[in-house]
Motif scaffolding. Structure first.
Motif, PDB file in Angstrom:
ATOM      1  N   MET A  20     -12.765 -12.882 -12.874  1.00  0.00           N
ATOM      2  CA  MET A  20     -12.265 -12.544 -11.176  1.00  0.00           C
ATOM      3  C   MET A  20     -11.527 -11.556 -10.897  1.00  0.00           C
ATOM      4  O   MET A  20     -11.282 -11.581 -10.090  1.00  0.00           O
ATOM      5  N   SER A  21     -12.066 -10.068 -12.239  1.00  0.00           N
ATOM      6  CA  SER A  21     -11.180  -8.818 -12.104  1.00  0.00           C
ATOM      7  C   SER A  21     -11.793  -7.996 -10.659  1.00  0.00           C
ATOM      8  O   SER A  21     -11.022  -7.487 -10.445  1.00  0.00           O
ATOM      9  N   ALA A  22     -13.715  -8.061 -10.333  1.00  0.00           N
ATOM     10  CA  ALA A  22     -13.918  -7.659  -9.820  1.00  0.00           C
ATOM     11  C   ALA A  22     -13.201  -8.382  -8.055  1.00  0.00           C
ATOM     12  O   ALA A  22     -12.599  -7.529  -6.857  1.00  0.00           O
ATOM     13  N   PRO A  23     -13.968  -9.337  -8.449  1.00  0.00           N
ATOM     14  CA  PRO A  23     -12.685  -9.830  -6.970  1.00  0.00           C
ATOM     15  C   PRO A  23     -11.354  -9.265  -6.514  1.00  0.00           C
ATOM     16  O   PRO A  23     -11.549  -8.751  -5.214  1.00  0.00           O
ATOM     17  N   ILE A  24     -10.848 -10.096  -7.821  1.00  0.00           N
ATOM     18  CA  ILE A  24      -9.305  -9.244  -7.078  1.00  0.00           C
ATOM     19  C   ILE A  24      -9.181  -8.112  -6.962  1.00  0.00           C
ATOM     20  O   ILE A  24      -8.277  -7.426  -6.171  1.00  0.00           O
ATOM     21  N   GLY A  25      -9.884  -7.234  -7.246  1.00  0.00           N
ATOM     22  CA  GLY A  25      -9.659  -5.521  -7.229  1.00  0.00           C
ATOM     23  C   GLY A  25     -10.156  -5.710  -6.349  1.00  0.00           C
ATOM     24  O   GLY A  25      -9.666  -4.300  -5.101  1.00  0.00           O
ATOM     25  N   GLY A  26     -11.168  -5.971  -5.889  1.00  0.00           N
ATOM     26  CA  GLY A  26     -11.425  -6.088  -4.007  1.00  0.00           C
ATOM     27  C   GLY A  26     -10.572  -6.288  -3.470  1.00  0.00           C
ATOM     28  O   GLY A  26     -10.998  -5.677  -1.645  1.00  0.00           O
ATOM     29  N   THR A  27     -10.027  -7.650  -3.130  1.00  0.00           N
ATOM     30  CA  THR A  27      -8.786  -7.809  -2.667  1.00  0.00           C
ATOM     31  C   THR A  27      -8.483  -6.988  -2.382  1.00  0.00           C
ATOM     32  O   THR A  27      -7.591  -7.300  -1.186  1.00  0.00           O
ATOM     33  N   LEU A  28      -7.436  -6.630  -3.767  1.00  0.00           N
ATOM     34  CA  LEU A  28      -6.755  -6.048  -3.564  1.00  0.00           C
ATOM     35  C   LEU A  28      -6.337  -4.685  -2.520  1.00  0.00           C
ATOM     36  O   LEU A  28      -5.833  -3.863  -1.855  1.00  0.00           O
ATOM     37  N   LEU A  29      -8.384  -4.099  -3.070  1.00  0.00           N
ATOM     38  CA  LEU A  29      -8.443  -2.698  -1.412  1.00  0.00           C
ATOM     39  C   LEU A  29      -8.351  -3.410  -0.551  1.00  0.00           C
ATOM     40  O   LEU A  29      -7.655  -2.255   0.280  1.00  0.00           O
ATOM     41  N   ILE A  30      -8.087  -4.307  -0.419  1.00  0.00           N
ATOM     42  CA  ILE A  30      -8.986  -4.036   0.996  1.00  0.00           C
ATOM     43  C   ILE A  30      -7.301  -4.832   1.983  1.00  0.00           C
ATOM     44  O   ILE A  30      -6.653  -3.881   2.723  1.00  0.00           O
ATOM     45  N   GLY A  31      -6.536  -5.606   0.974  1.00  0.00           N
ATOM     46  CA  GLY A  31      -5.184  -5.029   1.393  1.00  0.00           C
ATOM     47  C   GLY A  31      -4.696  -4.491   1.842  1.00  0.00           C
ATOM     48  O   GLY A  31      -3.552  -3.805   2.058  1.00  0.00           O
ATOM     49  N   GLY A  32      -5.017  -3.938   0.437  1.00  0.00           N
ATOM     50  CA  GLY A  32      -4.263  -1.642   0.802  1.00  0.00           C
ATOM     51  C   GLY A  32      -4.098  -1.419   1.169  1.00  0.00           C
ATOM     52  O   GLY A  32      -3.277  -1.016   2.242  1.00  0.00           O
ATOM     53  N   TRP A  33      -5.162  -1.569   1.600  1.00  0.00           N
ATOM     54  CA  TRP A  33      -5.692  -0.504   3.110  1.00  0.00           C
ATOM     55  C   TRP A  33      -5.615  -1.363   4.409  1.00  0.00           C
ATOM     56  O   TRP A  33      -4.863  -0.700   5.015  1.00  0.00           O
ATOM     57  N   LEU A  34      -5.260  -2.549   4.675  1.00  0.00           N
ATOM     58  CA  LEU A  34      -4.715  -3.329   5.389  1.00  0.00           C
ATOM     59  C   LEU A  34      -3.066  -2.926   5.829  1.00  0.00           C
ATOM     60  O   LEU A  34      -2.414  -3.021   6.314  1.00  0.00           O
ATOM     61  N   MET A  35      -2.772  -3.072   4.388  1.00  0.00           N
ATOM     62  CA  MET A  35      -0.593  -2.423   4.396  1.00  0.00           C
ATOM     63  C   MET A  35      -0.816  -0.563   5.343  1.00  0.00           C
ATOM     64  O   MET A  35      -0.370  -0.669   5.590  1.00  0.00           O
ATOM     65  N   MET A  36      -2.166  -0.068   4.760  1.00  0.00           N
ATOM     66  CA  MET A  36      -1.956   1.791   4.901  1.00  0.00           C
ATOM     67  C   MET A  36      -2.006   1.244   6.900  1.00  0.00           C
ATOM     68  O   MET A  36      -1.076   1.735   7.602  1.00  0.00           O
ATOM     69  N   ALA A  37      -2.968   0.888   7.591  1.00  0.00           N
ATOM     70  CA  ALA A  37      -3.087   0.706   8.173  1.00  0.00           C
ATOM     71  C   ALA A  37      -1.733  -0.032   9.231  1.00  0.00           C
ATOM     72  O   ALA A  37      -1.015   0.371  10.683  1.00  0.00           O
ATOM     73  N   ALA A  38      -1.503  -0.502   9.084  1.00  0.00           N
ATOM     74  CA  ALA A  38       0.270  -1.583   9.620  1.00  0.00           C
ATOM     75  C   ALA A  38       1.312  -0.762   9.158  1.00  0.00           C
ATOM     76  O   ALA A  38       2.250  -0.882   9.895  1.00  0.00           O
ATOM     77  N   SER A  39       1.442   0.028   8.175  1.00  0.00           N
ATOM     78  CA  SER A  39       3.078   1.006   8.541  1.00  0.00           C
ATOM     79  C   SER A  39       2.437   2.000   9.250  1.00  0.00           C
ATOM     80  O   SER A  39       3.747   2.733   9.848  1.00  0.00           O
ATOM     81  N   ALA A  40       1.099   2.375  10.120  1.00  0.00           N
ATOM     82  CA  ALA A  40       0.849   2.846  11.848  1.00  0.00           C
ATOM     83  C   ALA A  40       2.183   2.375  12.251  1.00  0.00           C
ATOM     84  O   ALA A  40       2.772   2.600  13.863  1.00  0.00           O
ATOM     85  N   LEU A  41       2.371   1.141  12.390  1.00  0.00           N
ATOM     86  CA  LEU A  41       3.408   0.329  13.373  1.00  0.00           C
ATOM     87  C   LEU A  41       4.278   0.228  13.116  1.00  0.00           C
ATOM     88  O   LEU A  41       5.843  -0.305  13.825  1.00  0.00           O
ATOM     89  N   VAL A  42       5.295   0.706  12.353  1.00  0.00           N
ATOM     90  CA  VAL A  42       6.656   0.743  12.183  1.00  0.00           C
ATOM     91  C   VAL A  42       7.210   1.842  13.253  1.00  0.00           C
ATOM     92  O   VAL A  42       6.671   2.968  12.550  1.00  0.00           O
ATOM     93  N   ARG A  43       7.855   2.078  13.224  1.00  0.00           N
ATOM     94  CA  ARG A  43       8.822   3.185  13.820  1.00  0.00           C
ATOM     95  C   ARG A  43       9.411   4.000  12.344  1.00  0.00           C
ATOM     96  O   ARG A  43      10.667   3.337  11.949  1.00  0.00           O
ATOM     97  N   PRO A  44       9.314   4.917  13.418  1.00  0.00           N
ATOM     98  CA  PRO A  44       9.796   5.854  12.118  1.00  0.00           C
ATOM     99  C   PRO A  44      11.751   5.617  12.161  1.00  0.00           C
ATOM    100  O   PRO A  44      12.333   5.970  13.081  1.00  0.00           O
ATOM    101  N   ARG A  45      12.510   5.674  10.767  1.00  0.00           N
ATOM    102  CA  ARG A  45      13.907   5.752  11.311  1.00  0.00           C
ATOM    103  C   ARG A  45      14.434   6.926  12.137  1.00  0.00           C
ATOM    104  O   ARG A  45      14.091   7.946  11.761  1.00  0.00           O
ATOM    105  N   ARG A  46      15.358   6.990  13.082  1.00  0.00           N
ATOM    106  CA  ARG A  46      16.060   8.550  13.780  1.00  0.00           C
ATOM    107  C   ARG A  46      17.331   8.726  12.557  1.00  0.00           C
ATOM    108  O   ARG A  46      18.224   8.085  12.120  1.00  0.00           O
ATOM    109  N   HIS A  47      17.561   9.968  12.939  1.00  0.00           N
ATOM    110  CA  HIS A  47      18.346  10.412  11.455  1.00  0.00           C
ATOM    111  C   HIS A  47      19.694  10.907  12.448  1.00  0.00           C
ATOM    112  O   HIS A  47      19.184  11.174  13.328  1.00  0.00           O
TER     113      HIS A  47
END
Length: 123
Positions: free
Chosen positions: A96-123
């Motif tokens: 299951m190393s390849a399927p786990i790796g592929g799933t993590l790749l998909i999750g990582g890309w989705l997390m990167m996409a979700a990062s665009a939805l977070v508003r930056p903090r104002r200082h």
């Protein structure tokens, strides 16, 4: 996250980007000269992700983007390791190393996409 921790995370991603790029080029040459269907696929994945690690490592971003990048890195290592093990060792890295790796790749890309939805903090 402290400034030192942020800088260390950036250095890790830049290191990963450079190593992925160099290994991707070397594996592309190996695939061209030695064959091996999985070697060429591993090379493509490495070359595809190297600029992502370099960019996030150099430019930073919010913690969700950095975490997504690290998840990508772990997924890439699992998938890449499994593909190379198949061609060079004749067996899988582990079950299951390849399927786990592929799933993590998909999750990582989705997390990167979700990062665009977070508003930056104002200082």
């Amino acid at each position: 996250m402290s400034t030192d921790e942020h800088a260390a995370g950036g250095r890790i991603l830049v290191l990963a980007g450079g190593l992925c790029g160099a290994t991707g080029v070397a594996l592309s040459a190996a695939a061209a000269h030695l064959g091996g269907a999985f070697v060429g696929t591993a090379a493509s994945f490495l070359l595809l992700h190297a600029p992502v690690f370099l960019t996030v490592g150099l430019l930073g971003g919010n913690s969700i983007l950095r975490t997504g990048s690290l998840i990508l890195l772990v997924g890439l290592l699992l998938l890449w390791g499994d593909l190379l093990a198949r061609d060079f060792l004749g067996s899988r890295l582990f079950p299951m190393s390849a399927p786990i790796g592929g799933t993590l790749l998909i999750g990582g890309w989705l997390m990167m996409a979700a990062s665009a939805l977070v508003r930056p903090r104002r200082h």
